[in-house]
Design a protein around this motif. Structure first.
Motif, PDB file in Angstrom:
ATOM      1  N   THR A 137      -3.354  -9.008  -0.402  1.00 46.65           N
ATOM      2  CA  THR A 137      -3.903  -7.880  -1.143  1.00 46.65           C
ATOM      3  C   THR A 137      -5.417  -7.830  -1.076  1.00 46.65           C
ATOM      4  N   SER A 149      -2.718 -11.222  -7.013  1.00 50.41           N
ATOM      5  CA  SER A 149      -1.591 -10.919  -6.110  1.00 50.41           C
ATOM      6  C   SER A 149      -1.092  -9.486  -6.266  1.00 50.41           C
ATOM      7  N   ASP A 167      -1.156  -5.361  -6.081  1.00 58.30           N
ATOM      8  CA  ASP A 167      -1.540  -4.590  -4.896  1.00 58.30           C
ATOM      9  C   ASP A 167      -2.807  -3.755  -5.128  1.00 58.30           C
TER      10      ASP A 167
END
Length: 618
Positions: A425, A483, A485
């Motif tokens: 990401t 983590s 997006d």
């Protein structure tokens, strides 16, 4: 997660180094623990149940925690009943039908209750846990309501209503504020009499009046600092609803009021609210319209489909736990399922599996380290262990017990795995950034271990400065947030992570809430240094009740400021703040009555069963 303080045991029994300062004289009973008296502490007998001797003959303290309640075979057998594609296809069809009904609402309705109707629809979507499917429709509905919002008078039921309405204004204030519209709590002043009391009906069985007071109560919980009118509204509505409950004939309204009084806002996680409101909504509203029956059908489908995803992730987490070997650490709390529930109670998007599982792993590491530093490790061992972690060098653990080597190995692998997920990401390696956060955390733990060995009682200020780090809130949240997006620049990270006020408040509320619920149990284990004992040291002659009253007041004020930090406009992506904030709510829930991690009893197990194990009947 609090300190221990056992000077004689630390030097004579646990194999720790001699205290840096000479302790008070020891009485004949060698099993003693220290209790606060200014900087030093007085002695009381230690509970022998919390002493053990390992295979090497080293006497250690233990927490005597109960074992893991969740059998792996049981978790692996969960059926994931709503995995089949047909359920998803049906849900998509119902979503389209509901969107059509939303869009059929006239842009300029002359309905006498068009504002209330839109607010009520949004409120239902959110309480049923299906609002993520209708973000565009919710935005349109709230923009419509906000056009007619008056910061002095609020709103009536409809845009052409000649008089403002408490029910609609309170509901509108709450929803608009939570969606970051600029609304002032001053709109509620008009509902108070000249003597400052809220106007109300003496007829406590009147459903309309009760719902108005319930919405006033719910609005009062979304308070910022120094909003006296919301403090007054909370006091008034709480007393009114409690007094009215025995006289309510409508069973479902009674259930709704009881649930809101019990869980409020800061302990009310979305999955628990959705599961509860599905039952209430089904009995009250499905007969009213096709729209309401469609909402209920979607809510049930969605809840069960998400539950199947959670069950699959629980199986992954349980396999990891078994394969990691952490179950061999008999002195540590085995609570990976409870930690997963903490994350999954608020994060339900299917695509955020890494966030949920990653958080559960990070929290597991914190708990293992907590039990090593607070009870099981000796000071000599902890010094080497701390230095090895800060060098991230497994070879430096030579000579240390196997439980430390195993913990370090699994812990280091877990951080590396999460860094690889975050890189997908963030587009960059964040491992060093995460490690630095853990190094600060480990230093805070070691500081507490040194206090223990010295028999030192810090001031409350000194304790909280260290305790907000050793609470572990930052390290368990950081990598899971990275983590998600949403790429976060270094500048933006600082607004949600250290040294932001948002991060500080998350950490402080964890430390404060944890201590107020665990200090008695931890004192039995010899861990007597806490917010309570530090306050009593700072205020000679004060009692535990005095300390708890002050600390609970401090928690309330911190939560109000946390509301502001969460809802204020800034450059942090909302999704990142949402997930960090809801983790705080999950913590408040599990510490609502007691330490729901150390003592994961029937209450905690029932919450997990209700939300993650048993599907909603269709």
């Amino acid at each position: 997660m609090s300190l221990g303080c056992i000077t004689p045991l630390a030097s004579a029994m646990v194999g720790m180094r001699l205290p840096l300062h000479k302790p008070p004289p020891i009485h004949h009973n060698p099993f003693t623990k220290l209790y606060p008296s200014r900087r030093r502490v007085a002695q009381i007998p230690i509970n022998m149940a919390f002493i053990t001797t390992d295979e090497q003959g080293i006497t250690r303290r233990i927490g005597n925690h109960h074992p893991n309640l969740w059998d792996d075979d049981f978790l692996q057998s969960l059926p994931k009943s709503y995995d089949a594609p047909c359920y998803g296809e049906r849900a998509e069809k119902v979503i389209k039908e509901i969107k059509g009904m939303f869009n059929a609402l006239p842009l300029h309705s002359s309905s006498a209750d068009d504002l209330y109707k839109r607010l009520s629809m949004v409120d239902d979507l959110e309480r049923l846990g299906i609002d993520r499917h209708f973000q565009t429709e919710i935005k349109a509905a709230l923009d419509y309501v906000y056009r007619y919002w008056d910061d002095m008078n609020g709103i009536g039921c409809g845009r052409e209503s000649p008089c403002t309405d408490l029910n609609t204004t309170a509901l509108g204030f709450r929803i608009l504020r939570l969606h970051r519209y600029g609304v002032s709590s001053g709109v509620l002043q008009q509902f108070k009499s000249k003597d400052g009391q809220f106007l109300y009906s003496n007829n406590q069985s009147n459903e309309k009046d009760l719902r108005s007071i319930l919405n006033l109560f719910r609005a009062s919980l979304i308070a910022f600092p120094k909003e006296q009118v919301l403090d007054d509204a909370k006091s008034f509505s709480t007393a009114y609803l409690k007094q009215a409950l025995p006289n309510i004939n409508n069973t479902n309204l009674s259930k709704e009021i009881k649930f809101n009084l019990e869980y409020g806002w800061h302990t009310n996680v979305p999955r628990l609210e959705a599961r509860t409101y599905i039952d209430i909504y089904g009995d009250v509203k499905t007969s009213n319209s096709i729209f309401n029956s469609k909402l209920l059908e979607l809510a049930k489908l969605d809840f069960n489909m998400i539950q199947s995803i959670q069950q699959r992730e629980l199986q992954i987490l349980s396999r990891w736990w078994t394969e990691s070997g952490l179950g061999k650490l008999e002195f540590a709390r085995h609570r990976h399922v409870e930690f997963y529930f903490w994350a999954a109670g608020g994060c339900i998007e299917p695509k955020y599996s890494t966030f949920r599982i990653g958080f559960a792993k990070m929290a597991t590491f914190v708990t293992c380290l907590d039990d090593i530093y607070d009870t099981y490790g000796t000071l000599d061992e902890l010094k080497v262990f701390t230095e090895a972690i800060k060098r991230w060098d497994f070879a430096s653990l030579e000579g240390l017990p196997e439980f430390m080597k195993l913990t370090f190995k699994v812990f280091d692998e877990g951080l590396r795995d999460m860094a690889r997920e975050a890189e997908k990401t963030q587009g960059r390696d964040t491992l060093d950034y995460a490690r630095k956060a853990w190094e600060v955390y480990i230093d805070a733990y070691f500081q507490e271990a040194k206090w223990l060995a010295m028999g030192y009682m810090p001031s409350l200020e000194e304790y909280l400065e260290n305790g907000k780090v050793s609470s572990g809130a930052r390290v368990v949240t950081l990598q899971p947030i990275l983590s998600l997006d949403v790429p976060l620049s270094s500048d933006v990270i600082k607004e949600i992570d250290y040294p932001s006020r948002f991060d500080e408040l998350l950490c402080l509320t964890l430390r404060l809430r944890g201590d107020t619920k665990t200090f008695k149990a931890e004192a039995d284990r010899g861990e007597v240094v806490s917010c309570i004992t530090c306050y009593m040291k700072d205020h000679p002659g004060s009692t535990e009740e005095d300390a708890l009253e002050y600390l609970n007041s401090l928690i309330d004020e911190n939560l109000k400021e946390l509301n502001w930090e969460y809802l204020k406009p800034d450059s942090v992506p909302i999704i990142s703040k949402d997930h960090a904030y809801v983790l705080s709510k999950g913590l408040q829930l599990l510490y609502k009555e007691r330490d729901g991690f150390s003592v994961s009893g029937i209450d905690t197990k029932n919450l997990i069963t209700k939300t993650m194990i048993e599907p909603v009947p269709m």
